[in-house]
Each structure stands twice: as structure tokens, then as C-alpha cells.
Write an enzyme that holds these catalytic residues in place. Structure first.
Site, PDB file in Angstrom:
ATOM      1  N   GLU A 174       0.829  -1.225   0.000  1.00  0.00           N
ATOM      2  CA  GLU A 174       0.000   0.000   0.000  1.00  0.00           C
ATOM      3  C   GLU A 174       0.856   1.265   0.000  1.00  0.00           C
ATOM      4  O   GLU A 174       1.259   1.750   1.050  1.00  0.00           O
ATOM      5  CB  GLU A 174      -0.950   0.014   1.213  1.00  0.00           C
ATOM      6  CG  GLU A 174      -1.848   1.259   1.223  1.00  0.00           C
ATOM      7  CD  GLU A 174      -2.803   1.340   2.410  1.00  0.00           C
ATOM      8  OE1 GLU A 174      -2.739   0.474   3.298  1.00  0.00           O
ATOM      9  OE2 GLU A 174      -3.612   2.287   2.440  1.00  0.00           O
ATOM     10  N   LYS A 216      -2.459  -1.930  -3.219  1.00  0.00           N
ATOM     11  CA  LYS A 216      -3.515  -1.060  -2.666  1.00  0.00           C
ATOM     12  C   LYS A 216      -3.080   0.388  -2.886  1.00  0.00           C
ATOM     13  O   LYS A 216      -2.396   0.982  -2.051  1.00  0.00           O
ATOM     14  CB  LYS A 216      -3.705  -1.371  -1.178  1.00  0.00           C
ATOM     15  CG  LYS A 216      -4.667  -0.441  -0.465  1.00  0.00           C
ATOM     16  CD  LYS A 216      -5.149  -1.010   0.852  1.00  0.00           C
ATOM     17  CE  LYS A 216      -5.983   0.014   1.611  1.00  0.00           C
ATOM     18  NZ  LYS A 216      -6.714  -0.536   2.738  1.00  0.00           N
TER      19      LYS A 216
HETATM   20  C1  5MM Z   1      -8.226   1.658   8.357  1.00  0.00           C
HETATM   21  O1  5MM Z   1      -7.217   2.627   8.344  1.00  0.00           O
HETATM   22  C2  5MM Z   1      -5.865   2.188   8.105  1.00  0.00           C
HETATM   23  C3  5MM Z   1      -4.923   3.044   8.871  1.00  0.00           C
HETATM   24  O2  5MM Z   1      -4.903   2.749  10.158  1.00  0.00           O
HETATM   25  P1  5MM Z   1      -3.806   3.486  11.076  1.00  0.00           P
HETATM   26  O3  5MM Z   1      -3.688   4.922  10.608  1.00  0.00           O
HETATM   27  O4  5MM Z   1      -4.437   3.387  12.397  1.00  0.00           O
HETATM   28  O5  5MM Z   1      -2.543   2.719  10.931  1.00  0.00           O
HETATM   29  C4  5MM Z   1      -5.434   2.487   6.688  1.00  0.00           C
HETATM   30  O6  5MM Z   1      -4.156   1.943   6.399  1.00  0.00           O
HETATM   31  C5  5MM Z   1      -6.392   1.966   5.704  1.00  0.00           C
HETATM   32  O7  5MM Z   1      -6.245   0.580   5.608  1.00  0.00           O
HETATM   33  C6  5MM Z   1      -6.181   2.583   4.343  1.00  0.00           C
HETATM   34  O8  5MM Z   1      -5.670   3.887   4.390  1.00  0.00           O
HETATM   35  C7  5MM Z   1      -7.507   2.627   3.659  1.00  0.00           C
HETATM   36  O9  5MM Z   1      -8.406   3.307   4.474  1.00  0.00           O
HETATM   37  P2  5MM Z   1      -9.295   4.460   3.824  1.00  0.00           P
HETATM   38  O10 5MM Z   1     -10.080   5.007   4.986  1.00  0.00           O
HETATM   39  O11 5MM Z   1      -8.315   5.434   3.222  1.00  0.00           O
HETATM   40  O12 5MM Z   1     -10.126   3.753   2.790  1.00  0.00           O
END
Ligand code: 5MM
Length: 338
Positions: A174, A216
């Protein structure tokens, strides 16, 4: 299942990934916005309510968990990973330990978590995880991201992915180019290109088998403060072009993050991308906020109203499932909501 089969199951047509891997600090922010206390009990209740919903069977291929969550036992009987598997989805785990200040750079981060990772992966596998996630974060400004940030994050992502495959799990790679800022869509395209190129360069050096990975990425989109708004059609065209040019064709699945887009925006843009997808990539969602925002609101209204929380989640998951096939529409959005 081999790694390629797992990756394809996570991103199977009509399915996507639920990113429920908010660390304790991030879920604290989400709960604060709905006036819910950030207690372990409340985190468990919210998450088990989502993982026990009907949407899981039809629309969710995998769930990304946080360390605390993968160890929890639900009040329904099974453990969290068992509950997810019982619904036909694959449990996964976030294994990075967060984005930390990058020495020598102003205001940039490098994601950490490589120390002791080999041992942690063995434990996560024994707890039921079959895929993992590591998120690198890049900011856009006049001077950023620096090549230091692009190179150091790609190197860490590749070392992570190699260790994960050694442990017989699928790494989600990601690299998130943030939406924050006033940059236009072309700047996002250029930065995303540089970031993806360096990631695949390092993944190759570290002999990662791309057929057993999932990417991702962010969509190619204007900054949240940019005055020149782009249509979903433009976003889809530039995003797909960027992926076609910079992602090797043997990567089986691409699952976008929502990155601060609203629920509807993230469904609409994913739908437009799939309408014009002429590649072999399975293109789907791996949303956190994009899948959970409405359900979270319902949880804030009444934590015990499981029916309403699940209804909101089922609806969002169904809409994104349609988008992963290019079959979403405003009408279906309205019909299904009522
Ligand atoms: C679910 O949020 C994840 C981040 O958690 P932390 O900041 O607590 O480590 C994040 O990595 C998430 O998996 C991705 O950014 C995708 O989430 P969004 O909200 O951007 O779809």
C-alpha cells in the site's frame, strides 16, 4: 491455496476488502466523532457487528485486522478470525508499526515494522491470517515527496513483502499518495507514477513474486483543496492509464484505498474505473472510511441496534460490489438505501 489463489480470492469479481485495521489511536478519532468511548469492549462490539453481517458472504473477500482484533474472541462464540472465515472471507493483518518521522527530511515519514517481523508473521499465520498489509505514506507539496521518501519507503515495502511471502501469506503493498493539498490531478498522476515505479523496482530486487501480491494504491485524483475539480470520468481515465503504465501485468489484484473520499465518491470513482477497465487486473476496493462511515454513524446513535448498523454496512458493501463490476448507478444507490 497458493499465494496467487489467495490474492484472486481477496479481489474476486464482485468482492473487495474491508480495511478494519485502524490502530487504537485512529479508532479513537473515529469513535470521538460519534461520542463513543474508545474501550476495547466497544471496539470489539463494532467490529464483530460488521464481521457478522450478511454483506460478508457476498461482497467481502478479505478483512484487514489490527493486532488487538486478531486476538479477540467475539461474544458470539468464535474468535474474530474464525468469525470472518465462517463467513467465507479471508482474515488479514496490518503488520507495519506506523509511519514515523524520516530522519533528514522535513515533514515526511517512513513506515516502520521490519524488526522482528519474521517472528510476528509466524504468530499471525497461526492465528489464522493469510494476508498482510503495510502502508507507506507520501505527501504532495511543491518540493515533496522527496526521492529520499520514495526510495526508503519502497525499500521497506519490498523487504516486508519478501518476508511475508516467505511466511506463506499474500502481502498487500500500500503506497498511499495523500489527497491533502491544493495540487491538481496531473501532479497526483506524476507523483503516483514515481512512487509505483520505485516500488516495483524494489519488489523486483527483493525477488517478490508479483502473482502473489495485491496492490492497494490511491486513485489519481486532485488534492482536496484543489480548485480544478475533476469528473469521475477523468479520474477513472487517468487512474487506469497510470496503473497500466506502471503496474506489471502479472499483479492479479488492485484494491484501492478511499483516502478521505466520501462513501458515494469512492463508489462512483471505482465504478467509472471498472466501466473502462480493459486490463486483466481485478480492480476493486479496500476501503476503511469508504465502507464504514455510515455504519459508524449508526453505532454512534445506538450501539445495541445491530440491525441498523448492519443495514448501513450491507448497503455500502453492496454498492461497492456493484462498482467493482462497473454496475453501480445513482438509481441503485437510492433504491437500495430505502
Ligand atoms: C483503516 O485505516 C488504516 C490506517 O490505520 P492506522 O492509521 O491506524 O494505521 C489504513 O491503512 C487503511 O487501511 C487505508 O488507508 C484505507 O483506508 P481508507 O479510509 O483510506 O479507505
Amino acid at each position: 491455496m497458493n499465494l496467487n489463489d489467495i490474492a484472486k480470492k481477496m479481489c474476486a469479481k464482485g468482492k473487495g476488502i474491508l480495511a478494519a485495521d485502524e490502530s487504537t489511536g485512529t479508532i479513537a478519532k473515529r469513535f470521538k466523532s460519534i461520542n463513543v468511548e474508545n474501550l476495547e469492549k466497544n471496539r470489539l462490539t463494532f467490529r464483530q457487528t460488521l464481521f457478522n453481517s450478511n454483506a460478508m458472504k457476498n461482497y467481502i473477500g478479505g478483512v484487514i485486522l489490527f493486532d488487538e482484533t486478531i486476538r479477540q474472541k467475539t461474544t458470539l462464540g468464535p474468535s474474530i478470525p474464525e468469525l470472518i472465515s465462517n463467513h467465507g472471507a479471508i482474515p488479514g493483518i496490518k503488520v507495519d508499526t506506523g509511519a514515523k518521522p524520516l530522519a533528514g527530511s522535513d515533514d515526511e515519514t517512513v513506515t516502520e515494522g521490519l524488526d522482528g517481523l519474521r517472528e510476528r508473521l509466524k504468530e499471525y499465520y497461526s492465528l489464522g491470517a493469510r494476508f498482510t498489509k503495510w502502508r507507506a505514506v507520501y505527501k504532495i507539496s511543491d518540493k515533496l515527496p522527496s526521492s529520499q521518501s520514495i526510495k526508503s519507503n519502497a525499500h521497506a515495502l519490498a523487504r516486508y513483502a519478501a518476508l511475508v511471502q516467505e511466511a506463506k501469506m499474500v502481502p498487500i503493498v500500500e503506497p498511499e499518495v495523500l489527497m491533502d493539498g491544493s495540487h491538481n490531478i496531473d501532479k497526483c498522476y506524476q507523483v503516483t507514477t514515481n512512487v509505483l515505479n520505485e516500488c516495483y523496482n524494489e519488489l523486483k530486487i527483493h525477488k517478490v513474486d508479483l502473482e502473489g501480491t495485491v496492490l492497494k494504491p490511491n486513485m489519481v485524483i486532485p488534492g482536496s483543496d484543489c480548485k480544478d475539480k475533476s469528473t469521475p470520468g477523468e479520474i477513472a481515465k487517468k487512474t487506469l492509464e497510470c496503473l497500466k503504465k506502471n503496474v506489471p501485468s502479472n499483479v492479479p489484484g488492485i484494491a484501492f484505498l478511499s483516502g478521505g473520499q466520501s462513501e458515494i465518491e469512492s463508489s462512483k470513482n471505482l465504478n467509472e474505473i471498472n466501466k473502462i477497465n480493459d486490463t486483466n487486473f481485478l480492480i476493486t476496493f479496500s476501503y476503511g472510511r469508504g465502507l464504514q462511515a455510515s455504519a459508524l454513524k449508526e453505532f454512534g446513535k445506538n450501539q445495541e441496534n445491530i440491525e441498523n448498523i448492519q443495514k448501513a454496512f450491507n448497503h455500502r458493501a453492496k454498492m461497492n460490489s456493484l462498482s467493482s463490476k462497473g454496475e453501480w448507478s445513482e438509481n441503485l444507490e437510492k433504491e437500495s438505501a430505502t
